[in-house]
Design a protein around this motif. Structure first.
Motif, PDB file in Angstrom:
ATOM      1  N   ARG A 123     102.018 -37.349  -4.791  1.00 58.96           N
ATOM      2  CA  ARG A 123     100.716 -36.864  -5.304  1.00 58.96           C
ATOM      3  C   ARG A 123     100.939 -37.198  -6.822  1.00 58.96           C
ATOM      4  NH1 ARG A 123      99.332 -30.484  -5.290  1.00 58.96           N
ATOM      5  NH2 ARG A 123      97.479 -30.348  -6.409  1.00 58.96           N
ATOM      6  N   PRO A 124     100.035 -37.623  -7.524  1.00 56.60           N
ATOM      7  CA  PRO A 124     100.063 -38.062  -8.822  1.00 56.60           C
ATOM      8  C   PRO A 124     100.232 -36.846  -9.941  1.00 56.60           C
ATOM      9  CG  PRO A 124      97.651 -38.101  -8.336  1.00 56.60           C
ATOM     10  CD  PRO A 124      98.669 -37.664  -6.965  1.00 56.60           C
ATOM     11  N   LEU A 125     100.836 -37.095 -10.787  1.00 56.77           N
ATOM     12  CA  LEU A 125     100.761 -36.091 -12.065  1.00 56.77           C
ATOM     13  C   LEU A 125      99.388 -35.929 -12.525  1.00 56.77           C
ATOM     14  CD1 LEU A 125     102.960 -34.320 -13.558  1.00 56.77           C
ATOM     15  CD2 LEU A 125     103.417 -36.145 -15.313  1.00 56.77           C
ATOM     16  N   ASN A 126      99.299 -34.517 -12.682  1.00 57.10           N
ATOM     17  CA  ASN A 126      97.931 -34.002 -13.634  1.00 57.10           C
ATOM     18  C   ASN A 126      98.245 -34.234 -15.027  1.00 57.10           C
ATOM     19  OD1 ASN A 126      95.368 -33.133 -14.213  1.00 57.10           O
ATOM     20  ND2 ASN A 126      95.546 -31.411 -12.537  1.00 57.10           N
ATOM     21  N   HIS A 127      97.975 -35.114 -15.578  1.00 52.25           N
ATOM     22  CA  HIS A 127      98.037 -35.333 -17.107  1.00 52.25           C
ATOM     23  C   HIS A 127      97.441 -34.518 -17.820  1.00 52.25           C
ATOM     24  CE1 HIS A 127      99.907 -39.143 -15.247  1.00 52.25           C
ATOM     25  NE2 HIS A 127     100.525 -39.157 -16.103  1.00 52.25           N
ATOM     26  N   ALA A 128      95.930 -34.349 -17.460  1.00 52.74           N
ATOM     27  CA  ALA A 128      94.994 -33.668 -18.182  1.00 52.74           C
ATOM     28  C   ALA A 128      95.428 -32.011 -18.173  1.00 52.74           C
ATOM     29  CB  ALA A 128      93.788 -33.606 -17.687  1.00 52.74           C
ATOM     30  N   GLU A 157     112.818 -23.432 -39.241  1.00 56.62           N
ATOM     31  CA  GLU A 157     113.305 -24.808 -38.754  1.00 56.62           C
ATOM     32  C   GLU A 157     113.278 -24.725 -37.052  1.00 56.62           C
ATOM     33  OE1 GLU A 157     117.135 -27.916 -39.106  1.00 56.62           O
ATOM     34  OE2 GLU A 157     116.944 -26.224 -40.278  1.00 56.62           O
ATOM     35  N   PRO A 158     113.758 -23.627 -36.626  1.00 52.38           N
ATOM     36  CA  PRO A 158     113.799 -23.708 -35.032  1.00 52.38           C
ATOM     37  C   PRO A 158     112.260 -23.891 -34.383  1.00 52.38           C
ATOM     38  CG  PRO A 158     115.037 -22.130 -35.730  1.00 52.38           C
ATOM     39  CD  PRO A 158     114.477 -22.426 -37.005  1.00 52.38           C
ATOM     40  N   LYS A 159     111.339 -23.148 -35.012  1.00 54.05           N
ATOM     41  CA  LYS A 159     109.983 -23.032 -34.619  1.00 54.05           C
ATOM     42  C   LYS A 159     109.370 -24.511 -35.018  1.00 54.05           C
ATOM     43  CE  LYS A 159     108.199 -20.435 -32.721  1.00 54.05           C
ATOM     44  NZ  LYS A 159     108.131 -20.312 -31.351  1.00 54.05           N
ATOM     45  N   LEU A 160     109.776 -25.043 -36.120  1.00 55.28           N
ATOM     46  CA  LEU A 160     109.086 -26.361 -36.550  1.00 55.28           C
ATOM     47  C   LEU A 160     109.771 -27.351 -35.378  1.00 55.28           C
ATOM     48  CD1 LEU A 160     107.594 -27.746 -38.537  1.00 55.28           C
ATOM     49  CD2 LEU A 160     109.724 -28.186 -39.726  1.00 55.28           C
ATOM     50  N   GLU A 161     110.989 -27.148 -34.861  1.00 53.26           N
ATOM     51  CA  GLU A 161     111.449 -28.049 -33.953  1.00 53.26           C
ATOM     52  C   GLU A 161     110.765 -27.949 -32.393  1.00 53.26           C
ATOM     53  OE1 GLU A 161     113.627 -31.129 -32.570  1.00 53.26           O
ATOM     54  OE2 GLU A 161     113.611 -30.341 -34.539  1.00 53.26           O
ATOM     55  N   ASP A 162     110.524 -26.629 -32.124  1.00 50.94           N
ATOM     56  CA  ASP A 162     109.396 -26.635 -31.069  1.00 50.94           C
ATOM     57  C   ASP A 162     108.208 -27.153 -31.139  1.00 50.94           C
ATOM     58  OD1 ASP A 162     111.542 -24.965 -30.111  1.00 50.94           O
ATOM     59  OD2 ASP A 162     110.819 -23.095 -30.515  1.00 50.94           O
ATOM     60  N   MET A 163     107.614 -27.091 -32.359  1.00 49.33           N
ATOM     61  CA  MET A 163     106.185 -27.860 -32.240  1.00 49.33           C
ATOM     62  C   MET A 163     106.476 -29.263 -32.410  1.00 49.33           C
ATOM     63  SD  MET A 163     104.580 -25.464 -35.546  1.00 49.33           S
ATOM     64  CE  MET A 163     103.325 -26.395 -35.596  1.00 49.33           C
ATOM     65  N   ARG A 164     107.613 -29.946 -32.933  1.00 47.35           N
ATOM     66  CA  ARG A 164     107.791 -31.307 -33.149  1.00 47.35           C
ATOM     67  C   ARG A 164     107.936 -31.716 -31.183  1.00 47.35           C
ATOM     68  NH1 ARG A 164     112.200 -34.183 -32.326  1.00 47.35           N
ATOM     69  NH2 ARG A 164     111.988 -36.415 -33.251  1.00 47.35           N
ATOM     70  N   ASN A 165     108.623 -30.950 -30.549  1.00 39.86           N
ATOM     71  CA  ASN A 165     109.110 -31.236 -29.410  1.00 39.86           C
ATOM     72  C   ASN A 165     107.621 -31.109 -28.497  1.00 39.86           C
ATOM     73  OD1 ASN A 165     110.597 -31.918 -27.243  1.00 39.86           O
ATOM     74  ND2 ASN A 165     111.150 -29.947 -26.515  1.00 39.86           N
ATOM     75  N   LEU A 166     106.882 -30.482 -28.768  1.00 41.45           N
ATOM     76  CA  LEU A 166     105.440 -30.269 -28.177  1.00 41.45           C
ATOM     77  C   LEU A 166     104.560 -31.545 -28.440  1.00 41.45           C
ATOM     78  CD1 LEU A 166     104.673 -26.449 -28.606  1.00 41.45           C
ATOM     79  CD2 LEU A 166     105.004 -27.750 -26.178  1.00 41.45           C
ATOM     80  N   PHE A 167     104.684 -31.744 -29.646  1.00 37.16           N
ATOM     81  CA  PHE A 167     103.864 -32.929 -30.144  1.00 37.16           C
ATOM     82  C   PHE A 167     104.468 -34.241 -29.380  1.00 37.16           C
ATOM     83  CE2 PHE A 167     102.196 -30.497 -33.910  1.00 37.16           C
ATOM     84  CZ  PHE A 167     100.890 -30.923 -33.786  1.00 37.16           C
ATOM     85  N   VAL A 168     105.944 -34.454 -29.498  1.00 29.67           N
ATOM     86  CA  VAL A 168     106.451 -35.633 -28.676  1.00 29.67           C
ATOM     87  C   VAL A 168     106.038 -35.713 -27.353  1.00 29.67           C
ATOM     88  CG1 VAL A 168     108.321 -36.749 -28.244  1.00 29.67           C
ATOM     89  CG2 VAL A 168     108.293 -35.840 -30.536  1.00 29.67           C
ATOM     90  N   ASN A 169     106.117 -34.604 -26.599  1.00 27.84           N
ATOM     91  CA  ASN A 169     105.590 -34.408 -25.342  1.00 27.84           C
ATOM     92  C   ASN A 169     104.203 -34.860 -25.051  1.00 27.84           C
ATOM     93  OD1 ASN A 169     107.682 -33.307 -22.870  1.00 27.84           O
ATOM     94  ND2 ASN A 169     108.271 -32.650 -25.053  1.00 27.84           N
ATOM     95  N   ALA A 170     103.459 -34.251 -25.861  1.00 19.96           N
ATOM     96  CA  ALA A 170     101.986 -34.785 -25.606  1.00 19.96           C
ATOM     97  C   ALA A 170     101.677 -36.268 -25.918  1.00 19.96           C
ATOM     98  CB  ALA A 170     101.065 -33.866 -26.899  1.00 19.96           C
ATOM     99  N   HIS A 171     102.455 -36.869 -27.013  1.00 17.74           N
ATOM    100  CA  HIS A 171     102.153 -38.317 -27.348  1.00 17.74           C
ATOM    101  C   HIS A 171     102.809 -38.747 -25.964  1.00 17.74           C
ATOM    102  CE1 HIS A 171     103.000 -42.015 -29.593  1.00 17.74           C
ATOM    103  NE2 HIS A 171     102.101 -41.711 -30.105  1.00 17.74           N
ATOM    104  N   HIS A 172     103.694 -38.604 -25.304  1.00 19.59           N
ATOM    105  CA  HIS A 172     104.214 -39.680 -24.324  1.00 19.59           C
ATOM    106  C   HIS A 172     103.199 -39.284 -23.365  1.00 19.59           C
ATOM    107  CE1 HIS A 172     107.146 -40.537 -21.239  1.00 19.59           C
ATOM    108  NE2 HIS A 172     107.884 -41.302 -22.242  1.00 19.59           N
ATOM    109  N   LEU A 173     102.780 -38.214 -23.010  1.00 21.20           N
ATOM    110  CA  LEU A 173     101.919 -38.027 -21.815  1.00 21.20           C
ATOM    111  C   LEU A 173     100.785 -38.866 -22.222  1.00 21.20           C
ATOM    112  CD1 LEU A 173     101.622 -34.177 -20.753  1.00 21.20           C
ATOM    113  CD2 LEU A 173     101.980 -36.293 -19.402  1.00 21.20           C
ATOM    114  N   LEU A 174     100.278 -39.089 -23.277  1.00 19.49           N
ATOM    115  CA  LEU A 174      99.028 -40.081 -23.563  1.00 19.49           C
ATOM    116  C   LEU A 174      99.552 -41.510 -23.473  1.00 19.49           C
ATOM    117  CD1 LEU A 174      97.645 -38.412 -26.772  1.00 19.49           C
ATOM    118  CD2 LEU A 174      96.727 -38.264 -24.606  1.00 19.49           C
TER     119      LEU A 174
END
Length: 264
Positions: A123-128, A157-174
Motif C-alpha cells: 500500500r503506497p504512503l499517503n503523502h497528502a 530553543e526546544p520548541k524551535l527545534e520541534d518546528m525545524r524538525n516538522l519543516f524538514v519532514n514536510a520538505h522531505h515528503l515533498l
C-alpha cells in the motif's frame, strides 16, 4: 588563519569571486589557443580535435594558464559547492540516514521469502495525509512558540527545534514527489511535441489539398483554352473556305458578264 578566512569566504551568503579570475584575460585565452594549435598540428593536421581536460593538463602550459583548463567532471562520490559537500547520487537519503527524526511512517518493505507479501502489492504512503498533519502540527507548535516567548523567552530553543524538525519532514515528503514530477513533466513535454507534430502534419495536408485544387483548376483552364483554340482554328479554316468559294463565284459572274458584253 588563511585557511579559516578562505573557508569563511566560501560559506558566505555572497562569496567573492575566486582569486584566479584575474587569469581569464583575452591575452591568456589567446596563448592557450596557440598552445592547443601547436599541439594539434602534430596530432590532428585537419584541426578537428576536441581536447579533453586531461589532455589539456598533459600539455606544457604555463602556471597562469592552468586555471583556464576546466577540471574533470566528478564521476562518483561528492563535490564541494561553496564549502558544502554535495552527493552525486540521485537517490534521496532518508531522514534516518541524516540523523533526523522521521515523523511519518515509511512504506512497508517486502520481506524476503514472504510469498503472500510478494503476491499482494504494498500500500503506497499517503503523502497528502501526512503533509496535512504536519501542517496542522506546525500551526499548533507556532502558537505554543509564541506563548513560550511571551512567558519564558529563554526556553524557546526546544520548541524551535520541534518546528525545524516538522519543516524538514514536510520538505522531505515533498522531495519524495520529485521523480514523479520529473516523469510527469517529461510525459507532458512529449505529449506537447506529439500534438505539435500532428498539427504540422494537418497543416501540410491542407496546403497539399490547396495546391492540388489550384493545379486541377489550371489543368481545366488549359483544357478549355485548348478547346477554344481548336474551335477558333476550325472557324478560321471554314471562313477561309467560304471566302475562297465567294471569290470563285464572283469571278465566274464577272466572267459571264464579260462574255455577254463581248457578244453584243
Amino acid at each position: 588563519m588563511a585557511d579559516g578566512a578562505q573557508q569563511r569566504a566560501l560559506t558566505a551568503a555572497f562569496p567573492p569571486p575566486p582569486p584566479f579570475w584575474k587569469h581569464f584575460t583575452p591575452a591568456n585565452l589567446q596563448k592557450l589557443e596557440e598552445i592547443k594549435q601547436e599541439a594539434r598540428e602534430g596530432q590532428d593536421p585537419k584541426g578537428k580535435k576536441k581536447w579533453t581536460p586531461a589532455e589539456l593538463r598533459a600539455l606544457k602550459v604555463p602556471p597562469e594558464l592552468r586555471f583556464l583548463i576546466p577540471p574533470e567532471v566528478p564521476s562518483n562520490g561528492h563535490y564541494s559547492v561553496f564549502g558544502e559537500l554535495q552527493s552525486l547520487s540521485t537517490a534521496l537519503p532518508s531522514l534516518k540516514e541524516q540523523g533526523i527524526e522521521q515523523l511519518y511512517p515509511s512504506p512497508p518493505a517486502t520481506e524476503a521469502g514472504d510469498e503472500q507479501s510478494l503476491s499482494r502489492p504494498s500500500r503506497p504512503l499517503n503523502h497528502a495525509y501526512y503533509l496535512l498533519k504536519i501542517s496542522k502540527s506546525l500551526l499548533l507548535n507556532f502558537l505554543e512558540f509564541i506563548g513560550i516567548l511571551s512567558v519564558a523567552p529563554e526556553q524557546f530553543e526546544p520548541k524551535l527545534e520541534d518546528m525545524r524538525n516538522l519543516f524538514v519532514n514536510a520538505h522531505h515528503l515533498l522531495n519524495l514527489y520529485r521523480p514523479h514530477q520529473a516523469r510527469e513533466s517529461l510525459i507532458l513535454m512529449m505529449e506537447e511535441q506529439l500534438q505539435k507534430t500532428k498539427e504540422d502534419i494537418e497543416e501540410m495536408d491542407q496546403v497539399k489539398a490547396k495546391v492540388e485544387t489550384i493545379l486541377q483548376q489550371l489543368k481545366n483552364e488549359g483544357s478549355d483554352a485548348d478547346a477554344a483554340s481548336q474551335f477558333s482554328r476550325e472557324k478560321m479554316e471554314t471562313d477561309k473556305e467560304l471566302n475562297k468559294k465567294a471569290v470563285e463565284y464572283a469571278q465566274q459572274i464577272w466572267q459571264l458578264l464579260d462574255e455577254e458584253s463581248g457578244t453584243d
